[in-house]
Scaffold this motif. Sequence first.
Motif, PDB file in Angstrom:
ATOM      1  N   ARG A   1       0.821  -1.197   0.000  1.00 29.01           N
ATOM      2  CA  ARG A   1       0.000   0.000   0.000  1.00 29.01           C
ATOM      3  C   ARG A   1       0.860   1.254   0.000  1.00 29.01           C
ATOM      4  NH1 ARG A   1      -5.530  -1.065   2.629  1.00 29.01           N
ATOM      5  NH2 ARG A   1      -5.531   1.194   2.836  1.00 29.01           N
ATOM      6  N   GLY A   2       0.258   2.339  -0.494  1.00 27.27           N
ATOM      7  CA  GLY A   2       0.925   3.639  -0.489  1.00 27.27           C
ATOM      8  C   GLY A   2       1.278   4.090  -1.891  1.00 27.27           C
ATOM      9  N   MET A   3       0.988   5.364  -2.196  1.00 25.37           N
ATOM     10  CA  MET A   3       1.271   5.883  -3.528  1.00 25.37           C
ATOM     11  C   MET A   3       2.771   5.892  -3.823  1.00 25.37           C
ATOM     12  SD  MET A   3      -1.551   6.314  -5.007  1.00 25.37           S
ATOM     13  CE  MET A   3      -0.919   7.155  -6.461  1.00 25.37           C
ATOM     14  N   ASN A   4       3.612   5.998  -2.794  1.00 21.75           N
ATOM     15  CA  ASN A   4       5.054   5.981  -3.030  1.00 21.75           C
ATOM     16  C   ASN A   4       5.512   4.643  -3.587  1.00 21.75           C
ATOM     17  OD1 ASN A   4       4.197   5.306  -0.240  1.00 21.75           O
ATOM     18  ND2 ASN A   4       6.331   4.699   0.038  1.00 21.75           N
ATOM     19  N   GLN A   5       4.674   3.601  -3.472  1.00 23.14           N
ATOM     20  CA  GLN A   5       5.083   2.307  -4.000  1.00 23.14           C
ATOM     21  C   GLN A   5       5.118   2.288  -5.525  1.00 23.14           C
ATOM     22  OE1 GLN A   5       6.527   0.244  -2.312  1.00 23.14           O
ATOM     23  NE2 GLN A   5       5.827   0.440  -0.204  1.00 23.14           N
ATOM     24  N   LEU A   6       4.419   3.232  -6.181  1.00 20.08           N
ATOM     25  CA  LEU A   6       4.540   3.311  -7.636  1.00 20.08           C
ATOM     26  C   LEU A   6       5.929   3.777  -8.049  1.00 20.08           C
ATOM     27  CD1 LEU A   6       1.193   4.621  -9.163  1.00 20.08           C
ATOM     28  CD2 LEU A   6       2.059   2.292  -8.943  1.00 20.08           C
ATOM     29  N   LEU A   7       6.534   4.666  -7.269  1.00 22.24           N
ATOM     30  CA  LEU A   7       7.919   5.051  -7.539  1.00 22.24           C
ATOM     31  C   LEU A   7       8.831   3.835  -7.460  1.00 22.24           C
ATOM     32  CD1 LEU A   7       8.366   8.380  -5.523  1.00 22.24           C
ATOM     33  CD2 LEU A   7       8.528   8.117  -8.001  1.00 22.24           C
ATOM     34  N   ASN A   8       8.646   3.024  -6.418  1.00 27.70           N
ATOM     35  CA  ASN A   8       9.469   1.832  -6.254  1.00 27.70           C
ATOM     36  C   ASN A   8       9.211   0.822  -7.366  1.00 27.70           C
ATOM     37  OD1 ASN A   8      10.458   2.920  -3.825  1.00 27.70           O
ATOM     38  ND2 ASN A   8       8.764   2.036  -2.669  1.00 27.70           N
TER      39      ASN A   8
ATOM     40  N   LEU B   1       4.356   8.855   4.681  1.00 30.37           N
ATOM     41  CA  LEU B   1       3.370   8.322   5.623  1.00 30.37           C
ATOM     42  C   LEU B   1       2.175   9.258   5.742  1.00 30.37           C
ATOM     43  CD1 LEU B   1       2.375   6.386   7.793  1.00 30.37           C
ATOM     44  CD2 LEU B   1       3.963   7.481   9.409  1.00 30.37           C
ATOM     45  N   VAL B   2       2.433  10.555   5.854  1.00 30.38           N
ATOM     46  CA  VAL B   2       1.345  11.536   5.955  1.00 30.38           C
ATOM     47  C   VAL B   2       0.473  11.492   4.699  1.00 30.38           C
ATOM     48  CG1 VAL B   2       0.858  14.008   5.950  1.00 30.38           C
ATOM     49  CG2 VAL B   2       2.488  13.061   7.593  1.00 30.38           C
ATOM     50  N   ALA B   3       1.106  11.415   3.518  1.00 32.20           N
ATOM     51  CA  ALA B   3       0.340  11.343   2.277  1.00 32.20           C
ATOM     52  C   ALA B   3      -0.536  10.093   2.246  1.00 32.20           C
ATOM     53  CB  ALA B   3       1.286  11.364   1.079  1.00 32.20           C
ATOM     54  N   ASN B   4       0.008   8.974   2.691  1.00 37.18           N
ATOM     55  CA  ASN B   4      -0.766   7.732   2.691  1.00 37.18           C
ATOM     56  C   ASN B   4      -1.901   7.778   3.705  1.00 37.18           C
ATOM     57  OD1 ASN B   4       0.811   6.562   0.680  1.00 37.18           O
ATOM     58  ND2 ASN B   4       2.283   5.743   2.157  1.00 37.18           N
ATOM     59  N   LEU B   5      -1.664   8.377   4.864  1.00 38.27           N
ATOM     60  CA  LEU B   5      -2.749   8.545   5.835  1.00 38.27           C
ATOM     61  C   LEU B   5      -3.873   9.391   5.248  1.00 38.27           C
ATOM     62  CD1 LEU B   5      -0.684   9.202   9.106  1.00 38.27           C
ATOM     63  CD2 LEU B   5      -2.037   7.157   8.584  1.00 38.27           C
TER      64      LEU B   5
END
Length: 454
Positions: free
Chosen positions: A250-257, A315-319
């Motif tokens: 989960r988390g939008m940052n995972q698309l970067l990864n 983390l803040v963005a995902n929350l």
Amino acid sequence: MPAFTLPTTLDAWLSLLETRHVRPIDLGLERVGQVWRRLGVSLPGVKFVVGGTNGKGSTCAMLEAILLAAGYRVGCHTSPHLIRFNERIRINGEELSDEALLPLFERVELARGDVSLSYFEFTTLVMLLAFSGQLLDALVMEIGLGGRLDAVNLVDADCAIVTSVDIDHADWLGDNREAIGLEKAHIFRAGKPAICSDPHPPKSLIRHAETIGADLWLLGRDYNYAGDRQQWSWSGRGARRSGLAYPALRGMNQLLNASGALAALQAVRPQLPVGAQDIRRGLALVDIPGRFQVMPGQPTIILDVGHNPHAAGHLVANLGNMAYHPETYAVFGMMADKDIDGVIAHLRNHVDHWICCDLPGPRGASAQMLEDCLHAAGITDLKDPKKGINRTVVCSTTPDEGLRLARRQADLNDRILVFGSFVTVAQALPAVREQLQEPPQAFHDATQEISRPH
């Protein structure tokens, strides 16, 4: 050391390594390189080395999952571990057993002679021995700290990935992104693919890659991604992947990864071709605990090992992308040598109730230290019904006790964030398991408000 005095269990080996070397973190390749050469390690397959401030573990897990889905034989190394040391070394998705690891520890010990090795250096050599001589198609290895002087950088990467560059471990790597970027860029090799997933790569990283003649892939120049609420797509250097489901992480940052992982796989496609279904299946099955991990049950519990301001921002963005929860409780534990104030600055307006926890060991911050940092940031107990403010700051002895306290106080529709360190998440897991084993209402109804711990 005579063979009969060697430790006979994995726990005994790890306890020895934790205390034997004079410095827990001791960067440099000279000492570990001596032992590496004595061991005569020969590594199989296409070698991926993954560095970066955040996102390393997730990127490794995605590469491993996609390659396994494609039918390849894969060795994977990540660090640190969450529960068991065995998590650090996997072959074909399976952790190595204690029985398989013990002879490797003995071989490193006998080869080192009078060379003193840190915990990470010693266990990195164990990892390399575990992969040496195996019939593997690919190796995925995570850098521990930095890049240039990290023990994993003994390996000449066939493809190197720097996931992100931000300020962490400033005492060892520098206090600005340019200095840190240069340290991390040293995992790149001349003539080999060098992937950077950071949307704003430091100039020092680009210059180093160009100076040594690495084949640099930059996000936004050599590859890119786009997505909507249902699916996402990737494109780069003559290839396009469309209609991809979001990674199981989960988390939008995972698309970067994920984008960096796909760029790496595209760069080594002649050696390790993967198909669209392999990518879809791998991303659907990838699993790594503690990365914005939302547990089932009520109240909602979120586990996140993020431990620096860069991770706190994600983390803040995902929350913010979660459904509405009336109040947020934070079970908060960090290492004292981290940027505690920087992490608090990101979370200060997104947490209603703070439960500060002691972490063990010489590096662990005390709950009182965390509470003092919160107070210095202007975060204190405050109840103002007219403004809808109900904020508390308390201390707890351990993360699992902190989580139990949060569960007693939270309503079922609230959420509880457990974050700040791998250690925080690991030590909270007993209380997490309790929730998973109980009916949703049982724990909440069976408990009463407890007094503030000191």
